[in-house]
Motif scaffolding. Structure first.
Motif, mmCIF file in Angstrom:
data_model
loop_
_atom_site.group_PDB
_atom_site.id
_atom_site.type_symbol
_atom_site.label_atom_id
_atom_site.label_comp_id
_atom_site.label_asym_id
_atom_site.label_seq_id
_atom_site.Cartn_x
_atom_site.Cartn_y
_atom_site.Cartn_z
ATOM 1 N N GLU A 103 -1.541 -4.488 36.845
ATOM 2 C CA GLU A 103 -0.900 -3.176 36.953
ATOM 3 C C GLU A 103 -1.977 -2.109 36.753
ATOM 4 N N ALA A 104 -2.338 -1.441 37.829
ATOM 5 C CA ALA A 104 -3.430 -0.467 37.795
ATOM 6 C C ALA A 104 -3.183 0.630 36.758
ATOM 7 N N GLY A 105 -4.203 0.892 35.938
ATOM 8 C CA GLY A 105 -4.114 1.957 34.948
ATOM 9 C C GLY A 105 -3.379 1.589 33.681
ATOM 10 N N ALA A 106 -2.842 0.364 33.603
ATOM 11 C CA ALA A 106 -2.072 -0.063 32.434
ATOM 12 C C ALA A 106 -2.919 -0.934 31.514
ATOM 13 N N VAL A 107 -2.408 -1.158 30.310
ATOM 14 C CA VAL A 107 -3.069 -2.057 29.360
ATOM 15 C C VAL A 107 -2.102 -3.170 28.982
ATOM 16 N N GLU A 108 -2.681 -4.247 28.457
ATOM 17 C CA GLU A 108 -1.880 -5.371 27.995
ATOM 18 C C GLU A 108 -2.559 -5.989 26.783
ATOM 19 N N ARG A 109 -1.851 -6.834 26.084
ATOM 20 C CA ARG A 109 -2.392 -7.466 24.888
ATOM 21 C C ARG A 109 -3.513 -8.442 25.259
ATOM 22 N N SER A 110 -4.607 -8.422 24.494
ATOM 23 C CA SER A 110 -5.734 -9.334 24.769
ATOM 24 C C SER A 110 -5.306 -10.782 24.541
ATOM 25 N N ARG A 111 -5.912 -11.719 25.320
ATOM 26 C CA ARG A 111 -5.507 -13.120 25.244
ATOM 27 C C ARG A 111 -6.677 -14.098 25.298
ATOM 28 N N ARG A 112 -7.894 -13.589 25.471
ATOM 29 C CA ARG A 112 -9.037 -14.501 25.536
ATOM 30 C C ARG A 112 -10.232 -13.888 24.805
ATOM 31 N N PRO A 113 -11.147 -14.736 24.301
ATOM 32 C CA PRO A 113 -12.281 -14.226 23.534
ATOM 33 C C PRO A 113 -13.331 -13.555 24.422
ATOM 34 N N TYR A 114 -14.060 -12.626 23.846
ATOM 35 C CA TYR A 114 -15.168 -11.937 24.504
ATOM 36 C C TYR A 114 -14.747 -11.336 25.846
ATOM 37 N N ASP A 115 -13.614 -10.663 25.857
ATOM 38 C CA ASP A 115 -13.078 -10.093 27.096
ATOM 39 C C ASP A 115 -13.700 -8.706 27.330
ATOM 40 N N SER A 116 -14.439 -8.571 28.426
ATOM 41 C CA SER A 116 -15.100 -7.295 28.742
ATOM 42 C C SER A 116 -14.113 -6.236 29.225
ATOM 43 N N ARG A 117 -12.850 -6.612 29.411
ATOM 44 C CA ARG A 117 -11.837 -5.630 29.812
ATOM 45 C C ARG A 117 -11.264 -4.868 28.617
ATOM 46 N N VAL A 118 -11.783 -5.130 27.417
ATOM 47 C CA VAL A 118 -11.224 -4.526 26.203
ATOM 48 C C VAL A 118 -11.159 -3.005 26.358
ATOM 49 N N ALA A 119 -9.992 -2.447 26.015
ATOM 50 C CA ALA A 119 -9.750 -1.013 26.198
ATOM 51 C C ALA A 119 -9.641 -0.265 24.869
ATOM 52 N N GLY A 120 -9.243 -0.961 23.798
ATOM 53 C CA GLY A 120 -9.079 -0.308 22.501
ATOM 54 C C GLY A 120 -7.996 -0.964 21.684
ATOM 55 N N VAL A 121 -7.450 -0.213 20.726
ATOM 56 C CA VAL A 121 -6.453 -0.735 19.791
ATOM 57 C C VAL A 121 -5.247 0.195 19.791
ATOM 58 N N TYR A 122 -4.055 -0.383 19.745
ATOM 59 C CA TYR A 122 -2.813 0.393 19.645
ATOM 60 C C TYR A 122 -2.881 1.189 18.341
ATOM 61 N N SER A 123 -2.978 2.499 18.461
ATOM 62 C CA SER A 123 -3.209 3.356 17.305
ATOM 63 C C SER A 123 -1.977 3.502 16.427
ATOM 64 N N THR A 124 -2.197 3.481 15.112
ATOM 65 C CA THR A 124 -1.120 3.700 14.152
ATOM 66 C C THR A 124 -0.738 5.171 14.075
ATOM 67 N N ARG A 125 -1.750 6.046 14.001
ATOM 68 C CA ARG A 125 -1.494 7.482 13.900
ATOM 69 C C ARG A 125 -2.680 8.227 14.498
#
Length: 281
Positions: free
Chosen positions: A171-193
């Motif tokens: 899904e272009a422009g979307a994010v999803e939960r990481s599922r594999r190690p050393y993934d270069s697609r890492v976008a960040g962390v779901y922010s608490t505040r």
């Protein structure tokens, strides 16, 4: 101006200006302190309340501006000034704009306090927790990260704060939960505040119903797994095999392009949530 003798009930007096829309009512009713002054001019109703029972001393209501203050003083006069030694100086509550300040050559709104460093800001009524504030040094104080509002693949309800997220290939422009190690697609962390939330949408600012705040820099509580060994303070972190979690990097070379940031707290075993200094690289 023609003054009319008191004609109302006991404790009440009328003063009217015949030939115009101005009428004044001075005094109070016979039961409880109420309206000290009432002016009715050209459709604008202004009510001054002088209550000795602790209620409002001044209440203003009208079809347009409740209070309009303007100063033409060359030495920097004040249009509207509110001061209260024990409570709130100025409170604004409106369907569109609560408080608005405008000045052609000076300051629109000024807020200050002499008894602390909370100069301006907002705190929730329930627990008094500060959402943000500006201190006496002019520093804006709020959440600890900058986040981008991005669509969550599959819907926002499937995610929670602390999830490690990667860019979706489905899904272009979307994010999803990481599922594999050393993934270069890492976008960040779901922010608490998030302290600042970016929501650019092609020239418009908008947060969609299924978007989540993805922290890309700052301090963020993050889900972490010790599957690649105990996590120590200062360790570089990358995506883990465990869905939505980070783990300790096995080597700097392997983490190139897949590093989430540095651990600020240890995790000796199992899974947990620790503070991470997010800095994608």
């Amino acid at each position: 101006m023609a003054l009319v003798k008191p004609s109302g009930p006991a404790g009440r007096a009328d003063v009217r200006f015949d030939g115009s829309n101005l009428s004044l009512l001075a005094g109070t009713g016979t039961t409880a302190p109420c309206c000290g002054v009432v002016l009715n001019t050209a459709g604008d109703v202004v009510i001054g309340v002088n209550s000795f029972s602790g209620a409002n001393r001044l209440y203003v209501e009208g079809p347009s501006n409740a209070i309009s203050g303007q100063s033409t003083s060359a030495d920097g006069g004040v249009g509207v000034y509110g001061s209260n030694f024990y409570g709130r100086g100025v409170v604004g509550d409106g369907g569109t704009i609560g408080v608005q300040g405008y000045s052609q050559s000076g300051t629109g709104i000024v807020a200050r306090t002499d008894s602390g460093n909370f100069v301006a800001g907002y705190a929730n009524a329930a627990g008094g927790v500060r959402k943000f504030h500006i201190n006496i040094n002019g520093t804006y104080v709020t959440g600890s990260d900058f986040a981008e509002s991005l669509p969550a693949r599959g819907g926002k309800s499937a995610y929670e704060a602390g999830d490690v997220l990667v860019m979706s290939t489905k899904e272009a422009g979307a994010v999803e939960r990481s599922r594999r190690p050393y993934d270069s697609r890492v976008a960040g962390v779901y922010s608490t505040r998030p302290g600042v939330l970016g929501a650019e949408k092609g020239g418009a600012t908008r947060v969609g119903p299924d978007e989540v705040p993805v922290a890309i820099v700052g301090i963020v509580p993050t889900k972490v797994s010790a599957e690649n060994g105990p996590v120590r303070v200062g360790d570089l972190l990358t995506t883990a095999r465990t869905s939505g979690h980070a783990m300790r990097c096995g080597g700097r070379g392997r983490c190139a392009g897949a590093s989430i940031g540095k651990a600020m707290e240890p995790l000796r075993a199992g899974r947990g949530v620790i503070r991470v200094l997010v800095s994608l690289r």
